[in-house]
Enzyme design. Structure first.
Site, PDB file in Angstrom:
ATOM      1  N   GLU A  35       0.806  -1.224   0.000  1.00 22.81           N
ATOM      2  CA  GLU A  35       0.000   0.000   0.000  1.00 22.81           C
ATOM      3  C   GLU A  35       0.839   1.273   0.000  1.00 22.81           C
ATOM      4  O   GLU A  35       0.385   2.324  -0.434  1.00 22.81           O
ATOM      5  CB  GLU A  35      -0.971   0.024   1.181  1.00 22.81           C
TER       6      GLU A  35
ATOM      7  N   PHE B 256     -10.953  -7.112  14.585  1.00 25.35           N
ATOM      8  CA  PHE B 256      -9.921  -7.564  13.646  1.00 25.35           C
ATOM      9  C   PHE B 256      -9.637  -6.477  12.603  1.00 25.35           C
ATOM     10  O   PHE B 256     -10.556  -5.933  12.002  1.00 25.35           O
ATOM     11  CB  PHE B 256     -10.377  -8.853  12.946  1.00 25.35           C
ATOM     12  N   GLN B 257      -8.373  -6.169  12.437  1.00 25.01           N
ATOM     13  CA  GLN B 257      -7.906  -5.142  11.491  1.00 25.01           C
ATOM     14  C   GLN B 257      -8.531  -3.772  11.748  1.00 25.01           C
ATOM     15  O   GLN B 257      -8.717  -2.986  10.831  1.00 25.01           O
ATOM     16  CB  GLN B 257      -8.133  -5.589  10.041  1.00 25.01           C
TER      17      GLN B 257
ATOM     18  N   LYS C 254     -17.309  -0.484   7.000  1.00 24.18           N
ATOM     19  CA  LYS C 254     -17.807  -1.484   6.058  1.00 24.18           C
ATOM     20  C   LYS C 254     -19.331  -1.507   5.966  1.00 24.18           C
ATOM     21  O   LYS C 254     -19.895  -1.682   4.877  1.00 24.18           O
ATOM     22  CB  LYS C 254     -17.289  -2.860   6.483  1.00 24.18           C
TER      23      LYS C 254
ATOM     24  N   MET D 263      24.475   8.539   0.807  1.00 18.24           N
ATOM     25  CA  MET D 263      24.410   9.854   1.443  1.00 18.24           C
ATOM     26  C   MET D 263      24.840   9.756   2.904  1.00 18.24           C
ATOM     27  O   MET D 263      25.525  10.644   3.425  1.00 18.24           O
ATOM     28  CB  MET D 263      22.994  10.424   1.330  1.00 18.24           C
TER      29      MET D 263
HETATM   30  C1  LIG Z   1      12.780   5.686   4.689  1.00 14.86           C
HETATM   31  C2  LIG Z   1      14.101   6.334   4.939  1.00 14.86           C
HETATM   32  N1  LIG Z   1      14.988   5.759   5.778  1.00 14.86           N
HETATM   33  C3  LIG Z   1      16.199   6.340   5.993  1.00 14.86           C
HETATM   34  C4  LIG Z   1      16.524   7.513   5.387  1.00 14.86           C
HETATM   35  C5  LIG Z   1      17.876   8.180   5.655  1.00 14.86           C
HETATM   36  N2  LIG Z   1      18.666   8.183   4.402  1.00 14.86           N
HETATM   37  C6  LIG Z   1      18.745   9.274   3.612  1.00 14.86           C
HETATM   38  S1  LIG Z   1      19.631   9.001   2.213  1.00 14.86           S
HETATM   39  C7  LIG Z   1      19.973   7.427   2.677  1.00 14.86           C
HETATM   40  C8  LIG Z   1      20.798   6.538   1.806  1.00 14.86           C
HETATM   41  C9  LIG Z   1      20.129   6.190   0.535  1.00 14.86           C
HETATM   42  O1  LIG Z   1      20.854   5.149  -0.080  1.00 14.86           O
HETATM   43  P1  LIG Z   1      20.700   4.844  -1.602  1.00 14.86           P
HETATM   44  O2  LIG Z   1      19.275   4.649  -1.949  1.00 14.86           O
HETATM   45  O3  LIG Z   1      21.617   3.744  -1.954  1.00 14.86           O
HETATM   46  O4  LIG Z   1      21.139   6.211  -2.279  1.00 14.86           O
HETATM   47  P2  LIG Z   1      22.602   6.868  -2.421  1.00 14.86           P
HETATM   48  O5  LIG Z   1      22.710   7.917  -1.364  1.00 14.86           O
HETATM   49  O6  LIG Z   1      23.610   5.789  -2.261  1.00 14.86           O
HETATM   50  O7  LIG Z   1      22.587   7.468  -3.774  1.00 14.86           O
HETATM   51  C10 LIG Z   1      19.396   7.133   3.920  1.00 14.86           C
HETATM   52  C11 LIG Z   1      19.521   5.856   4.624  1.00 14.86           C
HETATM   53  C12 LIG Z   1      15.553   8.085   4.538  1.00 14.86           C
HETATM   54  N3  LIG Z   1      15.762   9.258   3.917  1.00 14.86           N
HETATM   55  N4  LIG Z   1      14.368   7.471   4.319  1.00 14.86           N
END
Ligand SMILES: Cc1ncc(C[n+]2csc(CCOP(=O)(O)OP(=O)(O)O)c2C)c(N)n1
Ligand SMILES: [Mg+2]
Lengths: 590, 170
Positions: A49, A111-112, A161, A488
């Site tokens: 979802e 439920f749910q 529902k 990042m």
């Molecule tokens: C749902 C979520 N969890 C954690 C983060 C923190 N976060 C920001 S960028 C990143 C790394 C993203 O990795 P990737 O998709 O491999 O992209 P890259 O930076 O390597 O291009 C993380 C963990 C986030 N923004 N969103």
């Protein structure tokens, strides 16, 4: 006309001209899925979802029409919380319909059952639990009205529902469709102000003409207000340079001589510095987000502020404005253009030749840059991939991105010359956004090429929606920049935690992305060196009958520059290491 | 209870629907606005309720609170009253220890403040005072030495102070 609440719900969606619903059925929403069979509305069956919510967002970003997601109660409702919050932060018009347990069971831990309205209250513009079948048409009308007017945002309608189940007498109702007046009367507390106060517009025009170092600071509100043309008229009449925030990329063409590109934490040097040195910032549909301002008390210290926003609560929230105008950006900008024209238009502008010279000096000295690898090296530079993707794809390609380094490189290296071609999670920064958002965008704009630029971390969060794309024949393309890291976060650990890497390594080949993509019905390719890049992109662009995934093995050492470190002033922006010495010299000389 | 150093009274007219109070309270909680007191009651119009909040404006500008609250779809109207522009009233009920020796002193105090005795027990007395929050504070302070067994205050309600210009006909 007699009908049941489920039929009324679907008919109400048809009346709202909904063409596609993204969703997944379950117990509580079952009765609504039955009349859907007989409806012309397309339903896209998602695999999670969260995907439905992001698809609805992507659809809304690309088309300007509200996206619609429909899911069942409990766990399905909690699964859409992330996209609702994402849409709330980025002001995306969304209508989300959730099933709920029967009215009599509410509050019993059935439920749910979950308190969907309670859980989503702080991440929606509004939400409502409907308690009578007869109220369904009005509730749907209100939801679309609220989602799309004023400051747009997500609206959730929770449907027990019993009021949609034909087996239950509570679902019986007489169809009616409320008029605009009835909708307005039913929302006595909702009166968005669209016209700007003429006296304030005149005061703003005065400041615009007189400023010697002005910048138009453009946010996503320009796109929401469909104000790109009005903005262009204002910029061209006044000759004031324009920066477009992460949410506003495409609102003003990157190729326009007045465009300085993106400001903020990973903006380009010129956009950041022009804002810092400005004597007037004209903030249009932007909100002084911390990712743009950097350390607030060092931000644009000499600038007076004109701020225009449809949401009065944004005015003075972060930075006190000298002229604050509540109103719709398109209408206010058109009024501003008229007011400037009345003062003499371009002839009435202060002399800005020195300002323009300084700006072009920065542009020449500190452009976006990166160091290319030797062709023989077993990796590809991510920036190079983006340059080639940009140059080999149609100029009106829609690009969606995930969150991380790849997102910043996409925003930096793409040339956005058309509004509504950039689909992105700015405020919430939701990893996993790009694939479902690209699917939603492609469902809304099947005529366009749609690329998702994704990271390996992001890909693993929502890749299953590629099954949806294959099954539903929504042929998006995915450029997966596989740097084997949560890049990042790795960059921050390298720069600010003494290269102590904690839980950021992902492995380049676990999972095997090509096999995975193929298993999901995609054409899949792996690119491991610079000289393979073009052929793969050209092949992908020629495929139109199924989704394509290109896995690019990119250089994991690469960092995003420029960068304003968190908590630092924009004046302390760090540039690419190859430009750092020159920047030191420039700073010494100022 | 002493009021915050700087405060405003926010008077909201809201749709009389389930969950509206939760929306208002949730907004204050989420945005880090502090509520000093809160009073909710129906109005002359059955479709509307009134919520009166005394908000701490020390850390958040009142203008930001008002605009954020006004964004709630079910808030029909919000008025903001600075202390100098408001006539504020509150109700206090207290049960006080009242041994034979103290009883007359407590009754005297009630008389000075215009408080009413609501209920009398053999060792305790229940009193009620309506008035400005500051007056209630004073009364509470003076009751305390006798021993307060239970006390309840309703939270402030307020209306705008009336104008008294020379032109206003009497
Ligand atoms: C749902 C979520 N969890 C954690 C983060 C923190 N976060 C920001 S960028 C990143 C790394 C993203 O990795 P990737 O998709 O491999 O992209 P890259 O930076 O390597 O291009 C993380 C963990 C986030 N923004 N969103
Ligand atoms: Mg990565």
């Amino acid at each position: 006309m007699k009908m049941n609440g489920g039929q009324a719900l679907i008919k109400a969606l048809e009346m709202q001209a909904v063409e596609v619903v993204f969703g997944l059925p379950g117990g509580a929403i079952l009765p609504v899925y039955d009349p859907l069979i007989d409806s012309p509305i397309r339903h896209v069956l998602v695999r999670h979802e969260q995907g439905a919510g992001h698809m609805a967002e992507g659809y809304a970003h690309a088309t300007g029409r509200p996206g619609v997601a429909m899911v069942t109660s409990g766990p399905a409702a909690t699964n859409v919380v992330t996209p609702l919050c994402d849409a709330y932060m980025d002001s995306v018009p969304l209508v989300c319909i959730t099933g709920q347990v029967p009215t009599a069971a509410i509050g019993t831990d059935a439920f749910q059952e979950c308190d969907t309205v309670g859980i989503t209250r702080s991440v929606t513009k509004h939400n409502e639990l409907v308690t009578e079948a007869s109220q369904i048409p009005l509730a749907i009308r209100q939801a679309f009205h609220l989602a799309t007017t004023g400051r747009p945002g997500p609206v959730l309608v929770d449907i027990p529902k019993d009021i949609v189940d034909p087996a239950n007498p509570r679902s019986a109702m007489e169809w009616y469709w409320p008029t605009d007046e009835e909708v307005a009367a039913s929302l006595p507390g909702y009166r968005p102000q669209v016209e700007g106060d003429p006296a304030l517009v005149a005061a703003a025009a005065e400041l615009l003409c007189a400023a010697e170092r002005p910048v138009l600071y453009i946010g996503g509100g320009i796109l929401k207000a469909r104000a790109a043309e009005a903005l262009r008229a204002l910029a061209e009449m006044t000759g004031i340079p324009v920066v477009t925030t992460l949410m506003a990329r495409g609102a003003f063409p990157d190729d326009h001589p007045l465009c300085l590109g993106m400001p903020g934490m990973h903006g380009n040097y010129t956009a950041i510095t022009a804002m810092q040195e400005a004597d007037l910032l004209v903030a249009l549909g932007s909100r002084f987000d911390d990712r743009v301002t950097g350390k607030l008390d060092g931000f644009a210290p000499d600038a007076r502020i004109v701020h225009v926003d449809i949401d009065p609560a944004e005015l003075h929230k972060v930075r006190r404005a000298d002229v604050a105008i509540a109103g719709d950006c398109r209408i206010v900008i058109e009024a501003l253009v008229a007011a400037v024209a009345a003062k003499g238009g371009s002839a009435a502008q202060a002399d800005r030749s020195t300002w323009k010279q300084r700006i072009s000096g920065w542009q020449e000295r500190f452009p976006l840059t990166y160091e290319q690898l030797d062709p023989g090296e077993g990796h590809v530079k991510p920036q190079f991939v983006l340059e080639r993707l940009r140059d080999l794809s149609p100029s009106d390609t829609i690009v969606a991105s995930g969150v991380g380094q790849h997102q910043m490189w996409t925003s930096q290296f793409w040339r956005f010359n058309h509004p509504y071609t950039w689909v992105n999670s700015g405020g919430l920064g939701t990893m996993g956004f790009s694939i479902p958002a690209a699917i939603g965008a492609k469902a809304g704009r099947p005529d366009r090429t749609v690329w998702a630029v994704d990271g390996d971390g992001c890909f693993q969060m929502t890749a299953q929606e590629l099954v949806t794309a294959s099954a539903e024949r929504i042929p998006i393309k995915v450029a997966l920049l596989n740097n084997a890291y949560l890049g990042m976060v790795r960059q921050w650990q390298e720069m600010f935690y003494e290269e102590r890497y904690s839980e950021v390594y992902l492995s380049p080949d676990l999972p095997d992305y090509v096999k995975w993509a193929e298993a999901m019905g995609c054409v899949a390719m792996r690119v491991e060196s610079t000289d393979e890049v073009d052929a793969a992109i050209e092949k992908a662009n020629a495929i139109n009958d199924r989704p394509v995934v290109i896995e690019f093995r990119t250089d994991s050492r690469e960092k995003v520059f420029p960068m304003v470190p968190a908590g630092k002033s924009n004046s302390d922006v760090m540039v690419d290491p190859t430009q750092a010495a020159d920047l030191d010299r420039a700073r010494g000389g100022r | 209870m002493a009021r915050p150093v700087s405060y405003h009274t926010l008077v909201m007219l809201v749709e009389n629907k389930p969950g509206v109070l939760a929306r208002v309270a949730g907004l204050f909680a989420r945005r880090g606005f502090n509520i000093h007191s809160l009073a909710v009651a129906p109005t002359e119009n059955p479709a509307l309720s009134r919520i009166t909040v005394v908000a701490d404006t020390e850390s958040t500008p009142v203008d930001q609170m008002v605009k954020q609250v006004d964004k709630l779809i079910n808030v029909v109207r919000i008025d903001e009253l600075a202390p100098e522009d408001a006539v504020e009233q509150e109700l206090l009920m207290a049960t006080v220890r009242a041994g034979a020796g103290d009883r007359s002193q407590i009754l005297e105090l009630c008389q000075i403040f215009g408080a009413r005795v609501l209920n009398t027990g053999s060792t305790e007395i229940m009193v009620r005072l309506a008035g400005s929050p500051g007056k209630l504070d004073d009364f509470e302070d003076l009751l305390r030495p006798f021993g307060i067994v239970a006390i309840q205050r309703t939270g402030t309600v307020a209306l705008p102070r009336l104008e008294r210009s020379a032109a206003t006909p009497r």
